[in-house]
Design a protein around this motif. Structure first.
Motif, PDB file in Angstrom:
ATOM      1  N   ALA A   1      35.960  31.832  56.132  1.00  0.00           N
ATOM      2  CA  ALA A   1      36.177  31.691  56.344  1.00  0.00           C
ATOM      3  C   ALA A   1      37.854  31.962  56.804  1.00  0.00           C
ATOM      4  N   ASP A   2      37.965  33.407  56.698  1.00  0.00           N
ATOM      5  CA  ASP A   2      39.507  33.524  57.235  1.00  0.00           C
ATOM      6  C   ASP A   2      40.011  34.202  58.104  1.00  0.00           C
ATOM      7  N   SER A   3      39.288  33.747  59.842  1.00  0.00           N
ATOM      8  CA  SER A   3      39.888  34.082  60.711  1.00  0.00           C
ATOM      9  C   SER A   3      40.216  32.607  61.867  1.00  0.00           C
ATOM     10  N   ALA A   4      40.409  32.616  62.777  1.00  0.00           N
ATOM     11  CA  ALA A   4      40.325  31.807  63.219  1.00  0.00           C
ATOM     12  C   ALA A   4      39.133  31.640  64.022  1.00  0.00           C
ATOM     13  N   GLU A   5      38.233  32.722  64.516  1.00  0.00           N
ATOM     14  CA  GLU A   5      37.550  32.400  65.163  1.00  0.00           C
ATOM     15  C   GLU A   5      35.761  32.450  63.581  1.00  0.00           C
ATOM     16  N   ALA A   6      36.038  32.500  62.941  1.00  0.00           N
ATOM     17  CA  ALA A   6      34.912  32.111  61.279  1.00  0.00           C
ATOM     18  C   ALA A   6      35.548  30.851  61.077  1.00  0.00           C
ATOM     19  N   ARG A   7      36.271  30.720  61.315  1.00  0.00           N
ATOM     20  CA  ARG A   7      36.419  28.994  60.699  1.00  0.00           C
ATOM     21  C   ARG A   7      36.073  27.966  62.052  1.00  0.00           C
ATOM     22  N   LYS A   8      35.651  28.652  63.159  1.00  0.00           N
ATOM     23  CA  LYS A   8      35.541  28.057  64.276  1.00  0.00           C
ATOM     24  C   LYS A   8      33.440  28.057  63.694  1.00  0.00           C
ATOM     25  N   GLU A   9      33.171  28.601  63.763  1.00  0.00           N
ATOM     26  CA  GLU A   9      31.673  29.080  63.227  1.00  0.00           C
ATOM     27  C   GLU A   9      32.153  28.514  62.062  1.00  0.00           C
ATOM     28  N   ALA A  10      32.508  28.275  61.172  1.00  0.00           N
ATOM     29  CA  ALA A  10      32.143  27.432  59.774  1.00  0.00           C
ATOM     30  C   ALA A  10      32.576  26.153  59.717  1.00  0.00           C
ATOM     31  N   ILE A  11      33.354  25.205  60.655  1.00  0.00           N
ATOM     32  CA  ILE A  11      33.128  24.269  61.352  1.00  0.00           C
ATOM     33  C   ILE A  11      32.134  23.665  61.686  1.00  0.00           C
ATOM     34  N   SER A  12      31.501  24.549  62.926  1.00  0.00           N
ATOM     35  CA  SER A  12      30.239  24.213  63.091  1.00  0.00           C
ATOM     36  C   SER A  12      28.683  24.573  62.189  1.00  0.00           C
ATOM     37  N   LYS A  13      29.219  25.189  61.122  1.00  0.00           N
ATOM     38  CA  LYS A  13      27.747  24.904  60.523  1.00  0.00           C
ATOM     39  C   LYS A  13      27.955  23.542  59.653  1.00  0.00           C
ATOM     40  N   LEU A  14      29.125  23.647  59.255  1.00  0.00           N
ATOM     41  CA  LEU A  14      29.359  22.252  58.888  1.00  0.00           C
ATOM     42  C   LEU A  14      28.978  20.958  59.428  1.00  0.00           C
ATOM     43  N   GLU A  15      28.553  21.159  60.687  1.00  0.00           N
ATOM     44  CA  GLU A  15      28.958  19.575  61.191  1.00  0.00           C
ATOM     45  C   GLU A  15      27.786  19.762  61.574  1.00  0.00           C
ATOM     46  N   SER A  16      26.979  21.369  61.993  1.00  0.00           N
ATOM     47  CA  SER A  16      24.955  20.974  62.104  1.00  0.00           C
ATOM     48  C   SER A  16      24.561  20.652  60.131  1.00  0.00           C
ATOM     49  N   ASP A  17      24.767  21.204  59.081  1.00  0.00           N
ATOM     50  CA  ASP A  17      24.269  21.097  57.893  1.00  0.00           C
ATOM     51  C   ASP A  17      24.813  19.735  57.277  1.00  0.00           C
ATOM     52  N   PHE A  18      25.512  19.291  57.666  1.00  0.00           N
ATOM     53  CA  PHE A  18      25.668  18.645  56.789  1.00  0.00           C
ATOM     54  C   PHE A  18      25.988  16.496  57.152  1.00  0.00           C
ATOM     55  N   LYS A  19      25.544  15.766  57.229  1.00  0.00           N
ATOM     56  CA  LYS A  19      25.537  14.514  57.127  1.00  0.00           C
ATOM     57  C   LYS A  19      27.019  14.561  57.853  1.00  0.00           C
ATOM     58  N   LYS A  20      27.783  13.275  58.517  1.00  0.00           N
ATOM     59  CA  LYS A  20      28.781  12.980  59.223  1.00  0.00           C
ATOM     60  C   LYS A  20      29.507  12.662  57.694  1.00  0.00           C
ATOM     61  N   ASP A  21      28.895  11.378  57.259  1.00  0.00           N
ATOM     62  CA  ASP A  21      29.583  11.247  56.272  1.00  0.00           C
ATOM     63  C   ASP A  21      29.516  11.436  55.095  1.00  0.00           C
ATOM     64  N   ASP A  22      29.566  13.048  54.660  1.00  0.00           N
ATOM     65  CA  ASP A  22      29.189  13.847  53.517  1.00  0.00           C
ATOM     66  C   ASP A  22      30.903  14.299  53.077  1.00  0.00           C
ATOM     67  N   VAL A  23      31.145  13.549  51.975  1.00  0.00           N
ATOM     68  CA  VAL A  23      32.027  13.657  51.495  1.00  0.00           C
ATOM     69  C   VAL A  23      32.635  14.535  51.076  1.00  0.00           C
ATOM     70  N   ALA A  24      32.208  16.201  50.706  1.00  0.00           N
ATOM     71  CA  ALA A  24      32.420  17.632  50.745  1.00  0.00           C
ATOM     72  C   ALA A  24      32.689  18.778  51.942  1.00  0.00           C
ATOM     73  N   ALA A  25      31.841  17.910  52.605  1.00  0.00           N
ATOM     74  CA  ALA A  25      31.708  18.229  53.907  1.00  0.00           C
ATOM     75  C   ALA A  25      32.770  18.210  55.307  1.00  0.00           C
ATOM     76  N   VAL A  26      33.226  16.851  54.655  1.00  0.00           N
ATOM     77  CA  VAL A  26      34.733  16.658  55.453  1.00  0.00           C
ATOM     78  C   VAL A  26      35.497  16.724  54.853  1.00  0.00           C
ATOM     79  N   PHE A  27      35.733  16.782  53.553  1.00  0.00           N
ATOM     80  CA  PHE A  27      36.565  17.828  52.631  1.00  0.00           C
ATOM     81  C   PHE A  27      37.090  19.911  53.679  1.00  0.00           C
ATOM     82  N   ALA A  28      36.135  19.877  53.278  1.00  0.00           N
ATOM     83  CA  ALA A  28      35.799  21.442  53.920  1.00  0.00           C
ATOM     84  C   ALA A  28      36.580  21.543  55.839  1.00  0.00           C
ATOM     85  N   LYS A  29      36.045  20.364  56.421  1.00  0.00           N
ATOM     86  CA  LYS A  29      36.040  20.548  57.746  1.00  0.00           C
ATOM     87  C   LYS A  29      37.955  20.223  57.537  1.00  0.00           C
ATOM     88  N   ALA A  30      38.217  19.704  57.514  1.00  0.00           N
ATOM     89  CA  ALA A  30      39.826  18.982  56.702  1.00  0.00           C
ATOM     90  C   ALA A  30      40.363  20.422  56.774  1.00  0.00           C
TER      91      ALA A  30
END
Length: 314
Positions: free
Chosen positions: A101-130
């Motif tokens: 995720a090295d651009s604004a668009e790529a970061r947006k896509e990565a956030i979407s993937k994190l939200e769809s592939d991991f649970k809301k309380d998954d600590v690693a995914a929450v850290f990554a999203k932030a």
């Protein structure tokens, strides 16, 4: 024969963003593989030896109770190992999503993937999203981290969450909020060198900017920014030292630290310039006047400060 086109001169904002992007890329490239750190083979060997010893003792003692205790311990350890391996695999998967995720668009896509592939309380995914959100919207990143319930996390993980939130508060100039978060962090819970140094840099900056400069200096000087183990943390460690030395009234070391930061990238010094000097500057809370003056002087000498900003200073 036509002359080659000269590269377009970047604005101060573009230079600063470029410096931060380079630092982010370096950190992502050098991020440790969680499975490599866990070292499953070595872990299995240590557990296997321990199990042999425990069962050897249990079998040598007459009666059923020693065997029951050994069985319970074996099941418990197996459960912990299984959890650790699963957590490491999830963390690796999250890291792979963030790494590209090295651009604004790529970061947006990565956030979407994190939200769809991991649970809301998954600590690693929450850290990554932030981590992804912080580059465009620090407040959104802070809100994401605040969804983690600190009292429900294991102590070392709660420390990491506290530190990440404190780092954002420091970026926003909210030093008191950062201080409240870092005070409960216990560095003795963190054995990995880079993790300890990262936490120490955030704790040290928060202490340095809220009246505990001497304590901050003592902590930060236990970590050598020139140590190869901290190569990607050097700017962060130096930044924290600059704040601590300034508030400890050690102008010599403050100047040396700023010089070291400038040698890496002069734009790192813009993090000490407040909105009083530059509309794009940082919140003045916790920024020592002498630190700002020295950083601004260095920026002016380098030519990195726009003429308008120099005129405002004069």
């Amino acid at each position: 024969m036509s002359n080659p086109a000269k590269p377009k001169k970047q604005t101060q904002k573009q230079q600063r963003e470029g410096a931060l992007a380079a630092l982010r890329n370096q950190q992502q490239q050098q991020a440790p593989d969680p499975l490599a750190q866990l070292n499953p083979r070595a872990l299995a060997l240590r557990i296997g030896i321990g199990a042999v010893v425990v069962w050897g003792i249990a079998l040598a003692i007459p009666g059923w109770w020693p065997k029951i205790v050994a069985a319970v311990l074996t099941v418990a350890v197996a459960g912990i190992v299984l959890w650790a391996l699963r957590f490491a695999k999830r963390t690796r998967a999250v890291a792979q999503i963030v790494r590209g995720a090295d651009s604004a668009e790529a970061r947006k896509e990565a956030i979407s993937k994190l939200e769809s592939d991991f649970k809301k309380d998954d600590v690693a995914a929450v850290f990554a999203k932030a981590q992804l959100q912080i580059q465009e919207d620090p407040r959104a990143a802070l809100a994401t981290l605040e969804t983690l319930k600190l009292d429900k996390l294991m102590a070392p993980m709660a420390d990491e969450a506290r530190a990440q939130r404190a780092m954002i508060h420091l970026m926003l100039g909210e030093t008191d909020e950062a201080r409240a978060l870092v005070d409960p962090i216990d560095l003795s819970r963190h054995k990995e060198a880079k993790s300890r140094a990262t936490l120490a840099s955030i704790i040290g900056e928060a202490w340095g900017r809220t009246g505990q400069a001497k304590k901050a200096v003592e902590l930060l000087e236990t970590f050598d920014p020139n140590d190869p183990a901290y190569v990607d943390l050097k700017p962060q460690l130096l930044r924290a030292r600059a704040f601590a030395y300034a508030w400890a009234n050690n102008s010599t070391k403050m100047k040396q630290t700023l010089k070291a930061l400038a040698a890496m990238n002069i734009q790192f010094l813009t993090g000490f310039i407040t909105k009083k000097k530059n509309p794009m500057g940082v919140n003045p809370r916790g920024v020592h006047p002498a630190l700002e003056k020295e950083a601004l002087d260095a920026l002016m000498r380098s030519g990195a400060v726009p003429r308008k900003m120099q005129q405002r200073r004069l």
